[in-house]
Design an enzyme around this catalytic site. Structure first.
Site, PDB file in Angstrom:
ATOM      1  N   SER A  25      68.513  68.649  77.355  1.00 25.96           N
ATOM      2  CA  SER A  25      66.838  68.972  77.216  1.00 25.96           C
ATOM      3  C   SER A  25      66.521  68.155  75.378  1.00 25.96           C
ATOM      4  O   SER A  25      67.633  68.287  74.480  1.00 25.96           O
ATOM      5  CB  SER A  25      67.680  70.320  75.843  1.00 25.96           C
ATOM      6  OG  SER A  25      67.167  70.735  74.739  1.00 25.96           O
ATOM      7  N   HIS A  49      64.676  68.058  80.319  1.00 32.01           N
ATOM      8  CA  HIS A  49      64.672  69.879  80.006  1.00 32.01           C
ATOM      9  C   HIS A  49      63.308  69.763  78.441  1.00 32.01           C
ATOM     10  O   HIS A  49      64.444  68.703  77.584  1.00 32.01           O
ATOM     11  CB  HIS A  49      65.665  70.187  79.959  1.00 32.01           C
ATOM     12  CG  HIS A  49      65.417  72.238  79.183  1.00 32.01           C
ATOM     13  ND1 HIS A  49      65.563  72.697  80.900  1.00 32.01           N
ATOM     14  CD2 HIS A  49      65.549  72.547  78.573  1.00 32.01           C
ATOM     15  CE1 HIS A  49      66.058  74.474  79.905  1.00 32.01           C
ATOM     16  NE2 HIS A  49      65.781  73.546  78.047  1.00 32.01           N
ATOM     17  N   ASP A  51      62.189  72.257  75.159  1.00 30.16           N
ATOM     18  CA  ASP A  51      61.766  73.710  75.120  1.00 30.16           C
ATOM     19  C   ASP A  51      61.137  73.677  74.535  1.00 30.16           C
ATOM     20  O   ASP A  51      61.217  73.198  73.254  1.00 30.16           O
ATOM     21  CB  ASP A  51      63.415  73.745  74.409  1.00 30.16           C
ATOM     22  CG  ASP A  51      64.584  74.027  75.013  1.00 30.16           C
ATOM     23  OD1 ASP A  51      64.331  74.728  76.173  1.00 30.16           O
ATOM     24  OD2 ASP A  51      65.439  73.016  75.198  1.00 30.16           O
ATOM     25  N   MET A  53      58.860  76.483  72.431  1.00 25.19           N
ATOM     26  CA  MET A  53      59.721  77.662  71.321  1.00 25.19           C
ATOM     27  C   MET A  53      57.958  78.217  70.291  1.00 25.19           C
ATOM     28  O   MET A  53      57.535  77.358  70.074  1.00 25.19           O
ATOM     29  CB  MET A  53      60.208  77.419  70.338  1.00 25.19           C
ATOM     30  CG  MET A  53      61.999  76.904  71.361  1.00 25.19           C
ATOM     31  SD  MET A  53      63.446  77.028  70.200  1.00 25.19           S
ATOM     32  CE  MET A  53      64.790  76.330  71.268  1.00 25.19           C
ATOM     33  N   HIS A  82      60.696  74.747  80.306  1.00 29.39           N
ATOM     34  CA  HIS A  82      61.410  75.997  79.511  1.00 29.39           C
ATOM     35  C   HIS A  82      60.849  76.402  78.136  1.00 29.39           C
ATOM     36  O   HIS A  82      60.388  76.399  77.170  1.00 29.39           O
ATOM     37  CB  HIS A  82      63.233  75.969  79.013  1.00 29.39           C
ATOM     38  CG  HIS A  82      63.721  77.354  78.371  1.00 29.39           C
ATOM     39  ND1 HIS A  82      64.852  76.855  78.157  1.00 29.39           N
ATOM     40  CD2 HIS A  82      63.175  78.738  79.164  1.00 29.39           C
ATOM     41  CE1 HIS A  82      65.491  78.020  77.803  1.00 29.39           C
ATOM     42  NE2 HIS A  82      64.116  78.785  77.886  1.00 29.39           N
ATOM     43  N   MET A  84      60.146  79.473  75.937  1.00 27.74           N
ATOM     44  CA  MET A  84      60.336  80.949  75.016  1.00 27.74           C
ATOM     45  C   MET A  84      59.121  80.894  74.462  1.00 27.74           C
ATOM     46  O   MET A  84      59.096  80.948  73.041  1.00 27.74           O
ATOM     47  CB  MET A  84      61.632  80.065  73.905  1.00 27.74           C
ATOM     48  CG  MET A  84      62.939  79.873  75.000  1.00 27.74           C
ATOM     49  SD  MET A  84      63.926  78.754  74.741  1.00 27.74           S
ATOM     50  CE  MET A  84      63.554  76.958  75.205  1.00 27.74           C
ATOM     51  N   MET A 153      70.132  82.021  80.168  1.00 25.95           N
ATOM     52  CA  MET A 153      70.488  81.556  79.404  1.00 25.95           C
ATOM     53  C   MET A 153      72.767  81.280  78.779  1.00 25.95           C
ATOM     54  O   MET A 153      72.603  82.862  79.062  1.00 25.95           O
ATOM     55  CB  MET A 153      70.505  82.122  78.180  1.00 25.95           C
ATOM     56  CG  MET A 153      68.755  81.560  78.191  1.00 25.95           C
ATOM     57  SD  MET A 153      67.630  79.787  78.066  1.00 25.95           S
ATOM     58  CE  MET A 153      69.208  79.831  76.502  1.00 25.95           C
ATOM     59  N   PHE A 159      67.744  77.569  69.266  1.00 27.22           N
ATOM     60  CA  PHE A 159      68.224  76.513  68.947  1.00 27.22           C
ATOM     61  C   PHE A 159      69.644  75.645  69.685  1.00 27.22           C
ATOM     62  O   PHE A 159      70.067  76.542  70.578  1.00 27.22           O
ATOM     63  CB  PHE A 159      69.370  77.149  67.774  1.00 27.22           C
ATOM     64  CG  PHE A 159      68.247  77.620  66.935  1.00 27.22           C
ATOM     65  CD1 PHE A 159      67.650  76.960  65.316  1.00 27.22           C
ATOM     66  CD2 PHE A 159      68.338  79.276  66.715  1.00 27.22           C
ATOM     67  CE1 PHE A 159      66.580  77.903  65.118  1.00 27.22           C
ATOM     68  CE2 PHE A 159      67.548  80.112  65.542  1.00 27.22           C
ATOM     69  CZ  PHE A 159      66.693  78.974  65.251  1.00 27.22           C
ATOM     70  N   GLY A 160      69.579  74.292  69.723  1.00 25.66           N
ATOM     71  CA  GLY A 160      70.263  74.145  70.648  1.00 25.66           C
ATOM     72  C   GLY A 160      71.972  73.950  68.964  1.00 25.66           C
ATOM     73  O   GLY A 160      72.102  73.950  68.064  1.00 25.66           O
ATOM     74  N   ASP A 191      71.866  77.023  81.120  1.00 18.27           N
ATOM     75  CA  ASP A 191      70.729  76.304  79.733  1.00 18.27           C
ATOM     76  C   ASP A 191      71.769  76.800  78.342  1.00 18.27           C
ATOM     77  O   ASP A 191      71.799  78.121  78.114  1.00 18.27           O
ATOM     78  CB  ASP A 191      69.775  76.339  79.417  1.00 18.27           C
ATOM     79  CG  ASP A 191      69.205  75.861  78.760  1.00 18.27           C
ATOM     80  OD1 ASP A 191      69.438  75.227  77.988  1.00 18.27           O
ATOM     81  OD2 ASP A 191      67.816  75.761  78.553  1.00 18.27           O
ATOM     82  N   SER A 214      72.968  68.772  72.991  1.00 16.75           N
ATOM     83  CA  SER A 214      73.568  68.170  71.741  1.00 16.75           C
ATOM     84  C   SER A 214      74.373  67.079  72.195  1.00 16.75           C
ATOM     85  O   SER A 214      75.219  66.157  71.946  1.00 16.75           O
ATOM     86  CB  SER A 214      74.049  69.458  70.675  1.00 16.75           C
ATOM     87  OG  SER A 214      74.744  70.418  71.530  1.00 16.75           O
TER      88      SER A 214
HETATM   89  C1  DX5 Z   1      68.532  76.627  73.285  1.00 17.19           C
HETATM   90  C2  DX5 Z   1      67.154  75.900  74.372  1.00 17.19           C
HETATM   91  C3  DX5 Z   1      68.603  74.732  74.690  1.00 17.19           C
HETATM   92  C4  DX5 Z   1      69.006  74.086  73.729  1.00 17.19           C
HETATM   93  C5  DX5 Z   1      70.295  73.511  74.680  1.00 17.19           C
HETATM   94  O1  DX5 Z   1      67.458  77.184  73.225  1.00 17.19           O
HETATM   95  O2  DX5 Z   1      66.761  76.534  75.255  1.00 17.19           O
HETATM   96  O3  DX5 Z   1      67.334  74.272  76.048  1.00 17.19           O
HETATM   97  O4  DX5 Z   1      68.649  72.981  73.646  1.00 17.19           O
HETATM   98  O5  DX5 Z   1      71.022  73.071  73.307  1.00 17.19           O
HETATM   99  P1  DX5 Z   1      72.830  72.602  73.781  1.00 17.19           P
HETATM  100  O6  DX5 Z   1      72.829  71.521  74.845  1.00 17.19           O
HETATM  101  O7  DX5 Z   1      73.120  71.939  72.318  1.00 17.19           O
HETATM  102  O8  DX5 Z   1      73.168  74.368  73.798  1.00 17.19           O
HETATM  103 ZN    ZN Z   2      66.296  75.456  77.170  1.00 18.47          ZN
END
Ligand code: DX5
Ligand code: ZN
Length: 240
Positions: A25, A49, A51, A53, A82, A84, A153, A159-160, A191, A214
């Site tokens: 991601s 991937h 994200d 948002m 993805h 969101m 999920m 957030f990561g 994810d 991460s």
């Molecule tokens: C969270 C995202 C994920 C995120 C995952 O809302 O959809 O894709 O980047 O990050 P990690 O792997 O650090 O949990």
């Molecule tokens: Zn994602």
């Protein structure tokens, strides 16, 4: 890499169901250096991937179609998008035209999921639906013929770097059983909070698309981190 050469080289790895895909991601990457961050990973990854948002469905804001479009010209990997976002329907065409291979909407914000998924396929993309940790699996049981991917999920989106919610392992197993019982070629993506420590268990539970933010870009050597995840995935898959 020019658009033509990137597009020409793009392989449809999503369709190869014998393979478990690693999809880093870019949320955790240096967003001002996306091209080099991704290309440095080389063939240690399968898809990218992305994200998206909107600051409404989730409390964070990232990027939209122009970034996806630029990225698509500079990587030969398929882009897994993805969404969101609330009201995803109005954006589907823009993301498809920007070069998305998959478009994933959230079950919690689509009113007419069957219509939305059909539209994604009509736009030439693979259609996915994502479930937040608390959203029941039963909400998608009548959508299976319209789905190419289910995204579970394993953290609350936004957030990561959050921790994997342990009870999602059971949800992965139940989803795998539901997909297998249907006989349909639906991919199962997980994810959130995936690490080198838990990835094997997640693959054994039935996931065949692994997102890691991460655990790849947050590491000193993202390429070595991706390679280590890939090895753990292949080993877990071989033992199935
Ligand atoms: C969270 C995202 C994920 C995120 C995952 O809302 O959809 O894709 O980047 O990050 P990690 O792997 O650090 O949990
Ligand atoms: Zn994602």
């Amino acid at each position: 890499m020019s658009f033509e050469s990137a597009a020409a080289k793009r392989e449809d790895v999503f369709a190869n169901h014998s393979r478990v895909l690693l999809c880093p991601s870019i949320l955790s990457a240096d967003l001002a250096n996306l091209t080099s961050e991704i290309n440095a990973l080389g063939d240690s990854i399968d898809m990218v991937h992305c994200d998206v948002m909107d600051g409404h469905f989730v409390p964070n804001l990232t990027f939209g179609p122009p970034v996806i479009k630029s990225l698509s010209k500079r990587t030969d990997k398929q882009l897994d998008v993805h969404l969101m976002v609330t009201n995803p329907d109005r954006l589907l065409k823009s993301y498809a035209e920007a070069g998305a291979s998959t478009l994933v909407v959230h079950q919690e914000v689509v009113y007419h999921a069957q219509r939305t998924l059909s539209e994604i396929r009509a736009l030439g993309c693979y259609a996915g639906i994502s479930l937040n940790p608390a959203t029941p699996l039963e909400t998608i049981q009548w959508l299976l013929p319209d789905l190419d991917m289910i995204l579970l999920m394993s953290v609350n989106p936004g957030f990561g770097g959050q921790s994997f919610i342990p009870q999602i392992l059971d949800k992965i197993k139940k989803t795998r059983a539901m997909i297998d019982a249907s006989g349909l070629p639906i991919r199962l993506q997980v994810d959130g909070g995936v690490t080198l420590d838990n990835v094997a268990e997640i693959v054994r539970a039935g996931a065949d698309m692994i997102v890691a933010g991460s655990a790849v870009f947050g590491q000193e050597s993202p390429k070595e981190a991706a390679e280590a995840l890939g090895r753990a995935i292949r080993l877990a898959k071989a033992k199935l």
